[in-house]
Structure formats: structure tokens, C-alpha cells
Design a protein around this motif. Structure first.
Motif, short mmCIF file in Angstrom:
data_model
loop_
_atom_site.label_atom_id
_atom_site.label_comp_id
_atom_site.label_asym_id
_atom_site.label_seq_id
_atom_site.Cartn_x
_atom_site.Cartn_y
_atom_site.Cartn_z
N SER A 1 0.83 -1.20 0.00
CA SER A 1 0.00 0.00 0.00
C SER A 1 0.87 1.26 0.00
CB SER A 1 -0.95 -0.01 1.20
OG SER A 1 -0.21 -0.13 2.38
N GLU A 2 2.11 1.14 0.50
CA GLU A 2 3.02 2.29 0.48
C GLU A 2 3.43 2.66 -0.95
OE1 GLU A 2 6.78 2.01 2.73
OE2 GLU A 2 5.42 1.36 4.33
N THR A 3 3.70 1.65 -1.75
CA THR A 3 4.22 1.89 -3.10
C THR A 3 3.11 1.83 -4.14
OG1 THR A 3 6.29 0.87 -2.41
CG2 THR A 3 5.97 1.19 -4.76
N ALA A 4 2.34 0.75 -4.12
CA ALA A 4 1.19 0.58 -5.03
C ALA A 4 1.45 1.15 -6.41
CB ALA A 4 -0.07 1.18 -4.40
N SER A 5 2.49 0.63 -7.06
CA SER A 5 2.93 1.23 -8.33
C SER A 5 1.79 1.44 -9.33
CB SER A 5 4.01 0.36 -8.97
OG SER A 5 5.13 0.29 -8.11
N ALA A 6 0.97 0.41 -9.52
CA ALA A 6 -0.05 0.52 -10.57
C ALA A 6 -1.11 1.57 -10.25
CB ALA A 6 -0.70 -0.85 -10.80
N ALA A 7 -1.19 1.97 -8.98
CA ALA A 7 -2.19 2.97 -8.58
C ALA A 7 -1.59 4.37 -8.57
CB ALA A 7 -2.75 2.63 -7.20
N THR A 8 -0.27 4.48 -8.76
CA THR A 8 0.39 5.77 -8.53
C THR A 8 1.19 6.28 -9.72
OG1 THR A 8 2.12 4.50 -7.41
CG2 THR A 8 0.52 5.61 -6.02
N TRP A 9 1.22 5.54 -10.81
CA TRP A 9 1.84 6.02 -12.05
C TRP A 9 0.74 6.20 -13.09
CZ3 TRP A 9 7.17 6.93 -12.24
CH2 TRP A 9 7.91 6.41 -11.17
N PRO A 10 0.77 7.20 -13.97
CA PRO A 10 1.81 8.20 -14.13
C PRO A 10 2.05 9.01 -12.86
CG PRO A 10 0.29 8.25 -16.00
CD PRO A 10 -0.29 7.33 -15.00
N ALA A 11 3.35 9.26 -12.64
CA ALA A 11 3.77 10.01 -11.47
C ALA A 11 4.78 11.07 -11.88
CB ALA A 11 4.40 9.07 -10.44
N TYR A 12 4.86 12.11 -11.06
CA TYR A 12 5.91 13.09 -11.25
C TYR A 12 7.17 12.52 -10.63
CZ TYR A 12 8.33 17.55 -11.47
OH TYR A 12 9.23 18.55 -11.76
N ARG A 13 8.22 12.33 -11.42
CA ARG A 13 9.49 11.82 -10.88
C ARG A 13 10.37 13.01 -10.56
NH1 ARG A 13 13.19 6.81 -12.54
NH2 ARG A 13 13.75 6.96 -10.34
N MET A 14 10.62 13.18 -9.25
CA MET A 14 11.38 14.35 -8.82
C MET A 14 12.78 14.34 -9.40
SD MET A 14 9.83 14.18 -4.98
CE MET A 14 10.55 15.59 -4.18
N THR A 15 13.38 13.13 -9.56
CA THR A 15 14.74 13.06 -10.10
C THR A 15 14.78 13.38 -11.59
OG1 THR A 15 14.36 10.69 -10.26
CG2 THR A 15 15.73 11.44 -8.44
#
Ligand code: HEC
Length: 257
Positions: A190-204
Motif C-alpha cells: 500500500s506504500e508503493t502501489a505502483s499501478a495505482a500511482t503512475w503516471p507520477a511526477y518523478r522528482m529526479t
């Protein structure tokens, strides 16, 4: 006297230690504050707003829902289940591929998967599902069953010069350990949940990035041949990674390191 000076030296050493610890703690706090601030004010929100305009000009919710064979009011829950079998395609497709199909239906130029327009549009359409839980159903039909099996195979297959697989760094028994200061994330937690959180702004990278692009970046770093966007293998991988994060609420655009 001598005793005292040793004591002072020891004392200042200890204090020094405390100060250093405090300094690095306040650095962490500053980083956290910046993260919180950016979360409030995610720079990718502008991309999503542009994506809405692009989507409405190119396709629109009515036409998109029609192509998917659903009602407009069911778009959010449907969007939360991609990649999925789309009847009109006769196969499992990603959300971006379904947008290409809808654009073609409208007789419009088909945006390329890697184009800025597509990245923005896909983020906007995914954001329609915000707060809905990922509901991908990998048992829904034969095609989904095949794709999740393919995705799992690719996730676990050791490839490339270092003989690494995705699983070498993202398996349940290794996640949380570190690689060059970076925690190895459990893509489904639940912390990462990649499929629920991308597209994402990548700070790097100071840019919004899609999930498949992010996966390509891991392939590149780990010296695995990069799977092309839209390939059957990449879609399978996305099915598998989405299945890992099933039940997590969509939060688009995400914010990542
Ligand atoms: C050598 C180790 C390594 C391998 C192999 C690797 N990754 Fe990663 N991956 C990482 C690290 C470290 C991060 C987090 C980096 C960061 O903090 O930004 C990451 C991040 C990710 C993320 C983003 C997580 C998030 O924040 O949502 C995804 C998705 C991902 N990897 C997928 C894959 C896939 C798919 C493969 C196989 C093709 C793969 N990775 C192979 C180390 C690896």
C-alpha cells in the motif's frame, strides 16, 4: 584538570554526535517537508489538466465509453481495471492502447504511446478513477489468464549481463533492503502501489513518467533488454504488476523520487 579536559572533549564529541544526528534528522525533515509540499502541489497536476483538454478534443468521454462498450458513468470503475480485455480489440490492452483505438474510431491521428500527448491523456483518464480501488481481474477470461502468466514469467526470468530478474530486487523477501541508498520497493504494497500511482511526477527527472516507462528505466539500470512499449510482453508485465497492487486506491498523478 586533566580529567576535566578529557571529559570536555568526550562531552563535546558526544554533543557533536548528537548535533550531527540532529542535523541529518532535520535534513530528513526538510526532505519530508518538500515531499509533503509537492504532494499538495504536484507539478504533474498541470500535465493532467492539459491531458483533459487533449482528451476532450481528440475523443471525449462519450466516444471513449462507447468504444469500451460501457456507460459514461462506469468509466471510473472500468479505468481502475486496466490492462483489460477490450472486445473491440479482441485482446488485452493497456489504457493508452485503448485511447489509440478510440482516436482511430474518431478518424483522428493516432498518438504514439511515447508521445507527450499520450502520457498526459493517459494520466487524465486514469485520474477519473481516483479513489477507486484497482479491480483488475486476472481470471476474468482466457486472455487475462494468459497475460498474467506471461507477466509473471517475465518478472521472474533472469536476463541480461548480470542475470537479474525484476524479482531479484522486488521479491517479498528482499524488499525493504537497500541498493545504493534506495529502498527496494514492494510494487504491490500500500506504500508503493505502483499501478495505482503512475503516471507520477518523478522528482529526479522533473517530469511525469508512465508505469511502463518506469519499468523500462529499471530494465536499463539492471542491464535487461528493454521491452518495447505496447509489446505483448510489456502489457503482460503491466497486468502482473497491476494485479500485485489490486485493492489499492488510485492516486493519479503520483509523486516519486
Ligand atoms: C537491481 C535491482 C532492480 C531490478 C533488477 C529491478 N528494479 Fe525496479 N526498482 C529498483 C529500485 C532501487 C527502485 C526504486 C528506486 C527509487 O527509489 O526511485 C525500483 C523501482 C521500480 C518501480 C517504481 C516503484 C514505485 O515507486 O512505484 C517499478 C514499477 C519497478 N521498479 C519495476 C521493475 C520491473 C518491472 C523490473 C524488471 C523488468 C525491475 N523493476 C527490476 C531496483 C530494481
Amino acid at each position: 584538570m586533566r580529567k576535566l579536559s578529557i571529559c570536555t572533549a568526550l562531552f563535546s564529541l558526544a554533543l557533536c554526535g548528537i548535533l550531527n544526528a540532529e542535523e541529518s534528522m532535520s535534513m530528513n525533515a526538510a526532505d519530508k517537508a518538500m515531499y509533503a509540499e509537492m504532494l499538495e502541489n504536484n507539478p504533474a497536476a498541470m500535465d493532467v489538466a492539459e491531458g483533459e483538454e487533449l482528451f476532450n478534443a481528440l475523443i471525449g468521454q462519450e466516444a471513449y465509453a462507447k468504444m469500451l462498450g460501457i456507460k459514461v458513468k462506469d468509466l471510473p470503475v472500468t479505468v481502475a481495471g486496466f490492462p483489460r480485455l477490450v472486445k473491440a480489440a479482441g485482446k488485452v490492452v493497456t489504457l493508452s492502447q485503448s485511447l489509440q483505438m478510440a482516436a482511430a474510431d474518431q478518424g483522428k491521428a493516432i498518438p504514439k504511446l511515447e508521445s507527450k500527448e499520450m502520457v498526459k491523456m493517459s494520466a487524465y483518464v486514469k485520474s477519473l478513477a481516483n479513489d477507486k480501488k484497482i479491480n483488475i481481474d486476472v481470471k476474468a477470461n482466457k486472455q487475462m489468464q494468459e497475460m498474467v502468466a506471461l507477466g509473471q514469467k517475465i518478472f521472474e526470468e533472469r536476463r541480461g549481463g548480470r542475470g537479474l530478474s525484476c524479482n531479484s530486487c522486488h521479491s517479498a523477501d528482499i524488499v525493504g533492503s537497500r541498493l545504493r541508498m534506495q529502498a527496494l520497493p514492494d510494487l504491490g504494497s500500500s506504500e508503493t502501489a505502483s499501478a495505482a500511482t503512475w503516471p507520477a511526477y518523478r522528482m529526479t527527472q522533473s517530469a511525469m513518467v508512465t508505469l511502463d516507462k518506469r519499468m523500462q528505466q529499471c530494465m536499463k539500470n539492471a542491464l535487461l533488454a528493454e521491452l518495447p512499449l505496447g509489446s505483448k510482453e510489456m502489457v503482460g508485465l503491466e497486468v502482473y504488476v497491476a494485479h500485485k497492487a489490486k485493492g489499492n486506491p488510485m492516486q493519479i498523478p503520483g509523486l516519486k523520487r
